[in-house]
Design an enzyme around this catalytic site. Structure first.
Site, PDB file in Angstrom:
ATOM      1  N   LYS A  35      10.665   6.714  -4.204  1.00 12.04           N
ATOM      2  CA  LYS A  35      10.879   5.414  -4.850  1.00 12.04           C
ATOM      3  C   LYS A  35       9.567   4.932  -5.473  1.00 12.04           C
ATOM      4  CE  LYS A  35      10.069   3.157  -0.419  1.00 12.04           C
ATOM      5  NZ  LYS A  35      10.733   2.645   0.801  1.00 12.04           N
ATOM      6  N   TYR A 254     -15.912 -14.423 -15.474  1.00  9.23           N
ATOM      7  CA  TYR A 254     -15.408 -15.798 -15.506  1.00  9.23           C
ATOM      8  C   TYR A 254     -16.118 -16.711 -14.512  1.00  9.23           C
ATOM      9  CZ  TYR A 254     -11.573 -14.079 -18.357  1.00  9.23           C
ATOM     10  OH  TYR A 254     -10.849 -13.518 -19.353  1.00  9.23           O
TER      11      TYR A 254
HETATM   12  C1  LIG Z   1      10.453   3.529   1.798  1.00 12.27           C
HETATM   13  C2  LIG Z   1      11.429   3.966   2.815  1.00 12.27           C
HETATM   14  C3  LIG Z   1      11.151   5.072   3.628  1.00 12.27           C
HETATM   15  C4  LIG Z   1       9.838   5.828   3.591  1.00 12.27           C
HETATM   16  O1  LIG Z   1       8.839   5.081   4.201  1.00 12.27           O
HETATM   17  P1  LIG Z   1       7.385   5.733   4.502  1.00 12.27           P
HETATM   18  O2  LIG Z   1       6.804   4.819   5.495  1.00 12.27           O
HETATM   19  O3  LIG Z   1       6.646   5.750   3.226  1.00 12.27           O
HETATM   20  O4  LIG Z   1       7.654   7.095   5.029  1.00 12.27           O
HETATM   21  C5  LIG Z   1      12.139   5.490   4.503  1.00 12.27           C
HETATM   22  N1  LIG Z   1      13.325   4.829   4.583  1.00 12.27           N
HETATM   23  C6  LIG Z   1      13.608   3.763   3.825  1.00 12.27           C
HETATM   24  C7  LIG Z   1      14.937   3.100   3.957  1.00 12.27           C
HETATM   25  C8  LIG Z   1      12.671   3.286   2.931  1.00 12.27           C
HETATM   26  O5  LIG Z   1      12.953   2.220   2.173  1.00 12.27           O
END
Ligand SMILES: *Cc1c(COP(=O)(O)O)cnc(C)c1O
Length: 384
Positions: A35, A254
């Site tokens: 993701k 700034y």
């Molecule tokens: C993002 C996510 C993961 C992976 O998490 P990590 O800590 O990066 O391994 C696993 N399950 C879900 C539902 C997630 O949203």
């Protein structure tokens, strides 16, 4: 490459991490969590390497992330987040696996399946305490899940939950709630899964049939109880593009919030907060040039920032390590996230799209991905 600020992605390190994760989990299925553009690494190239190294499932958060990857890969793609009813036809049409947590969505997918003559794949999300998504842990939910498992065109392939990581006792309690619910549902799930990266490493006894790992793919370690050799995949780099001498008392950036205590040499870097470099690195952050740390001075601007290179031997065009691997005085992602007041995943997933990704494979540059120039034609003048 048309921009000096870039993200270097070492696909050899990614492959190394996946091999070590495979050795650790054995025959348990690995869902590679890609993701947020593979946590800033660029999902398409990460998925290519992940599939070459034997991951079983590709997991994303949104329908659009799944559709992007479907353009390139036939692999199993699992949407872990919610997809609104009106978009579920895309899930069916593109053979995506959808997370669901309502009887209503099960019926919609079943009907779409009947119409198309296919069996849409779903994983049931079961909420064991996180209170984000999922059927709330209860007798009613179990009954509803039992009913939806009977829908003739729905392929209920998996069931999953997510740890809040609120301590060892609560992790064990969540796992127990999950297993008890799955047991009462009495469906033959191919995949039961609850582990993310941290829990996959710390609780091998909770692996079930699949683990969903993100952070450890990218070489980021947060686990506590066990260890696994991993190599950080991403480095963030730029080049010095201007140098000037200033007098003691002069301000920089700034509001002149930083003022030179002595005559100083200041280098300007073409990286700012809109590239994903946290604005609160001011007064705390540093970069590495030629193996020497240079502190960030002055407020970080949208597209640029300044560092103090007094007493250093620096010239325009020198390479600057913004986030390195921790060697040679560089700040690792772990260290940089502490200084930036955030966590590792946030730090890297917000590196902007205008920053090209440079992929390294077998020690050589494989590919440069500049999102802004994808599809644009350079070197060709369009006729008419
Ligand atoms: C993002 C996510 C993961 C992976 O998490 P990590 O800590 O990066 O391994 C696993 N399950 C879900 C539902 C997630 O949203």
């Amino acid at each position: 490459m048309l921009r000096d600020t870039y993200v270097e992605i070492n696909l050899d390190h990614l492959a190394y991490n996946i091999k070590n994760i495979r050795a650790y989990v054995g025959s348990v299925a690995i869902a590679a969590v890609v993701k947020a553009d593979a946590y800033g690494h660029g999902a398409v190239e990460v998925v290519r390497t992940a599939l070459e190294n034997g991951v079983d499932v590709i997991a994303v958060a949104t329908l659009t992330e799944a559709l992007e990857l479907r353009e390139h890969f036939d692999a199993e793609i699992f949407i872990m987040g919610y997809t609104p009813n009106e978009n579920l036809s895309y899930v069916v049409q593109h053979q995506l696996t959808q997370c669901i947590f309502s009887y209503e969505q099960a019926v919609i997918l079943n009907d779409l399946g009947r119409k198309e003559g296919v069996y849409p794949k779903v994983h049931i999300k079961y909420d064991t305490g996180f209170n984000r998504l999922g059927f709330k842990d209860s007798k009613e939910s179990v009954d509803e899940i039992k009913r939806l498992c009977q829908l003739p065109y729905l392929h209920v392939e998996g069931i999953f939950s997510h740890f809040a990581l609120a301590g060892d006792d609560e992790n064990k309690a969540q796992y127990k709630r999950f297993i008890e619910a799955v047991h009462s549902i009495q469906h033959d799930f191919k995949y039961r899964h609850i582990c993310d990266s941290i829990s996959a490493i710390d609780y091998p006894e909770f692996h079930l049939e699949m683990v969903r790992v993100g952070a450890i793919l990218y070489g980021l370690k947060s686990f506590r109880k066990h260890d696994l050799p991993l190599k950080q995949v991403l480095q963030f780099k730029t080049k010095v593009y201007h140098i000037k001498k200033i007098k003691a008392g002069e301000g920089v950036s700034y509001n002149y919030k930083w003022q030179a205590k002595r005559d100083s040499v200041i280098a300007t870097l073409p990286v700012g907060y809109s590239d994903g470099y946290p604005r609160n690195m001011f007064e705390k952050g540093m970069v590495t040039i030629g193996g020497v740390q240079a502190p960030v001075v002055g407020v970080i601007c949208m597209d640029q920032c300044m560092v103090d290179v007094t007493d250093m031997d620096v010239k325009v065009g020198d390479e600057v390590i913004i986030y390195g691997d921790g060697n040679n005085q560089s700040l690792s992602i772990e260290m940089a996230s502490k200084i930036g007041g955030t966590n590792k995943n946030e730090l890297i997933s917000r590196i902007a799209r205008r920053t090209p990704r440079v992929y390294i494979k077998d020690g050589k540059i494989l590919k440069v991905l500049d999102y802004l120039l994808e599809g644009a034609r350079y070197g060709h003048k369009e006729k008419n």
